[in-house]
Enzyme design. Structure first.
Site, PDB file in Angstrom:
ATOM      1  N   HIS A 274     -22.791 -48.935   3.857  1.00 48.26           N
ATOM      2  CA  HIS A 274     -21.824 -49.714   3.078  1.00 48.26           C
ATOM      3  C   HIS A 274     -22.593 -50.648   2.145  1.00 48.26           C
ATOM      4  CE1 HIS A 274     -18.362 -51.747   1.777  1.00 48.26           C
ATOM      5  NE2 HIS A 274     -17.734 -51.963   2.917  1.00 48.26           N
ATOM      6  N   HIS A 277     -18.418 -53.624  -2.241  1.00 53.67           N
ATOM      7  CA  HIS A 277     -17.342 -54.591  -1.985  1.00 53.67           C
ATOM      8  C   HIS A 277     -17.768 -56.002  -1.632  1.00 53.67           C
ATOM      9  CE1 HIS A 277     -14.860 -50.762  -0.805  1.00 53.67           C
ATOM     10  NE2 HIS A 277     -15.253 -50.765  -2.065  1.00 53.67           N
ATOM     11  N   TYR A 279     -20.289 -57.112   0.230  1.00 56.40           N
ATOM     12  CA  TYR A 279     -20.903 -57.377   1.537  1.00 56.40           C
ATOM     13  C   TYR A 279     -22.428 -57.448   1.382  1.00 56.40           C
ATOM     14  CZ  TYR A 279     -16.151 -56.868   3.068  1.00 56.40           C
ATOM     15  OH  TYR A 279     -14.797 -57.051   3.204  1.00 56.40           O
ATOM     16  N   ARG A 326     -22.417 -45.855  -0.112  1.00 55.16           N
ATOM     17  CA  ARG A 326     -21.268 -46.319  -0.886  1.00 55.16           C
ATOM     18  C   ARG A 326     -21.662 -47.519  -1.747  1.00 55.16           C
ATOM     19  NH1 ARG A 326     -14.952 -47.820   0.792  1.00 55.16           N
ATOM     20  NH2 ARG A 326     -14.201 -46.970  -1.168  1.00 55.16           N
ATOM     21  N   ARG A 372      -9.710 -49.771  -9.644  1.00 59.03           N
ATOM     22  CA  ARG A 372      -8.254 -49.693  -9.700  1.00 59.03           C
ATOM     23  C   ARG A 372      -7.658 -50.347  -8.441  1.00 59.03           C
ATOM     24  NH1 ARG A 372      -7.740 -44.253  -9.539  1.00 59.03           N
ATOM     25  NH2 ARG A 372      -8.324 -43.793 -11.651  1.00 59.03           N
ATOM     26  N   GLY A 409     -10.401 -45.340  -4.641  1.00 55.21           N
ATOM     27  CA  GLY A 409      -9.863 -46.540  -5.271  1.00 55.21           C
ATOM     28  C   GLY A 409      -8.645 -46.232  -6.121  1.00 55.21           C
ATOM     29  N   GLY A 431      -7.511 -44.268   0.927  1.00 52.52           N
ATOM     30  CA  GLY A 431      -7.455 -45.348   1.895  1.00 52.52           C
ATOM     31  C   GLY A 431      -6.044 -45.598   2.365  1.00 52.52           C
TER      32      GLY A 431
END
Ligand SMILES: Cc1cc2nc3c(=O)[nH]c(=O)nc-3n(C[C@H](O)[C@H](O)[C@H](O)COP(=O)(O)O)c2cc1C
Length: 486
Positions: A274, A277, A279, A326, A372, A409, A431
């Site tokens: 990951h 986003h 993190y 990702r 998006r 997304g 998701g």
């Protein structure tokens, strides 16, 4: 070119697969193409029906892929002739493929039967960080034969959590517990990767061992615009993080490596790093956050170093072919802004491409989130441009990466179909629609109505409600009305 194969032939299942392999594996591509032509040759000889079937299902695709001028059906025998495979390779771009969201795809060594992927999603149901029967049921429901699932973000170490009841993969009890999830998914014939997660500064003392400050690239906290979900369900301000000392970074890389090794022991087919986003790894990559002056700050290359070290360390330990990465260069979630998302994305991708060459093996995929998803247009600086510009960025990154490209997304049925058909992505991760539609793949395929998701239960801890009680088509739609009213 004579072909004498006597193997059974299914034009629909075999032929499209051979056409998906990118130029990177050009020699294999030619081989498979020849193999499929063998089947065509054999069966074209048999009955008129079969000839028609081959023509519609097989030859059409073959012609699109290699160009009509290279293919000829020899009259009287109906044999197929391909003139010069080398020329075909030189002149046929991989985009000449004709895939759909529902056609098979070879993702490295994994033969997927369709391109609808379960996106990683934190659901806060793993009480005390141990995957339980609720997770077994959740992932089982979403598994399909030949499907691909990515787990929720999973803690790589005791310092890595920023949500309540997130599963871990850093101790034996967690590994044993994950085995039941993996087995349930494998029983249904799906492939499952574990997403490895460290939230960095997106945490709070309550989630940290001994109540210490969370770690990051910086001492700057996440702004008050964002609030952290606390264990009691309330929300609080993000605290000041502690910037990692340079010598501590290899220790965190090692945590990632051990977590990956544990994931393989638990039976996962691979792991996803990951790096998105806002993190920890993204906190190093984005120049809106990283204000370091050491070898992990400043230049693009320095900012991407942490991520690339993690990728290399894990790929060396478990094999590059079990590693997905990702990233979200254009997403400003948790203040993760970058002044030049395009170059950032390309820097990571070029680093990954080089690593593939160095390791002599491809990574399984790159997974890129497009913004998006996060209320588009609400960026403070407004520096991310229009949706068209971001779509163009996705295309640039897709073309640059030498391997499988997963997008996610804000994709609905139409956008997913379009992304694959246009060659903008190999796979589409869903998701929120997958939260409320355990049988999303089937629903998308038959264009059935979709259950609406209930945002209020995204991060609650009930093992059933809002988690495994969304109805599938077979079970009838009795619950649909109730859910849509919530
Ligand atoms: C409830 C929820 C939890 C999420 N948790 C994660 C996560 O753990 N790891 C991650 O990479 N993305 C996470 N995401 C982002 C999703 O993977 C996905 O990118 C996002 O939902 C956009 O896709 P969608 O429009 O299909 O929902 C989460 C999203 C949601 C809605």
């Amino acid at each position: 070119m004579p072909y004498n194969s006597r193997r059974p032939f299914s034009p629909v299942s075999f032929l499209p697969r051979c056409l998906h392999s990118p130029l990177f594996f050009s020699s294999q591509w030619v081989y498979v193409l020849e193999l499929e032509a063998c089947h065509l040759d054999q069966n074209l000889d048999t009955t008129t029906d079969y000839i028609d079937e081959c023509k519609t299902d097989g030859l059409k695709l073959l012609r699109k892929a290699v160009g009509s001028r290279y293919i000829k059906i020899i009259p009287s025998t109906h044999r197929i002739q391909i003139s010069d495979p080398n020329q075909i390779m030189a002149e046929t771009p991989p985009s000449a493929d004709n895939p759909t969201l529902f056609s098979p795809f070879k993702m490295g060594k994994f033969n997927l039967s369709h391109r609808v992927v379960l996106a990683p999603m934190t659901r806060c149901r793993a009480l005390n960080s141990i995957p339980n029967q609720a997770l077994v049921e959740y992932y089982r429901q979403r598994a399909t034969a030949g499907g691909f699932l990515i787990t929720e973000g999973t803690m790589i170490s005791p310092t890595s959590a920023g949500f309540p009841h997130v599963p871990g993969i850093f101790n034996q009890e967690q590994v044993e517990a994950w085995k039941k999830v993996v087995d349930a998914v494998h029983e249904k014939g799906a492939v499952i990767f574990c997403q490895l997660w460290h939230v960095g500064r997106a945490s709070h003392q309550v989630y940290q061992p001994n109540g210490v400050a969370p770690i990051s690239s910086t001492s700057k906290p996440i702004s008050k615009k964002w609030r952290i979900l606390m264990p009691d369900g309330t929300h609080a301000q993000y605290p000041n993080p502690r910037p990692l000392a340079t010598h501590e970074i290899p220790e965190v890389v090692e945590d990632y490596r051990l977590a990956a090794v544990n994931a393989i022991e638990a039976g996962f087919d691979g792991i996803e790093i990951h790096g998105a986003h806002g993190y920890l790894l993204d906190q190093f990559m984005k120049d809106g956050i990283n204000n370091r002056t050491d070898e992990y700050g400043g230049s693009l290359a320095n900012r991407c170093k942490f991520l690339l070290k993690v990728v290399k360390s894990i790929a060396t330990a478990i094999g590059a072919d079990k590693v997905g990465v990702r990233i979200s260069p254009a997403i400003d979630h948790l203040d993760a802004m970058d002044s030049d998302p395009r170059s950032l994305g390309l820097e990571v991708i070029e680093g990954l491409n080089k690593l593939q060459v160095e390791l002599g093996s491809k990574l399984t995929y790159i997974h890129v989130t497009q913004p998006r998803y996060t209320a588009y247009g609400q960026t403070e600086a407004g520096s991310h441009g229009s949706e068209e510009e971001v779509a163009e960025l996705m295309k640039i990154w897709r073309r640059a990466f030498m391997g499988t490209f997963v997008c996610s997304g804000g994709y609905n049925r139409e956008l997913g179909i379009e992304a694959v058909a246009k060659g903008d992505a190999d796979l589409v991760a869903y998701g929120r629609l997958f939260i409320s539609n355990p049988d999303l793949v089937l629903r998308l395929k038959v264009n059935a109505p979709l259950n609406r998701y209930v945002r209020a239960s995204f991060y609650t801890h009930d093992p059933v409600v809002g988690y495994t009680d969304y109805p599938s088509l077979e079970k009838g739609n009795g619950n649909l009305e109730r859910l849509s009213r919530m």
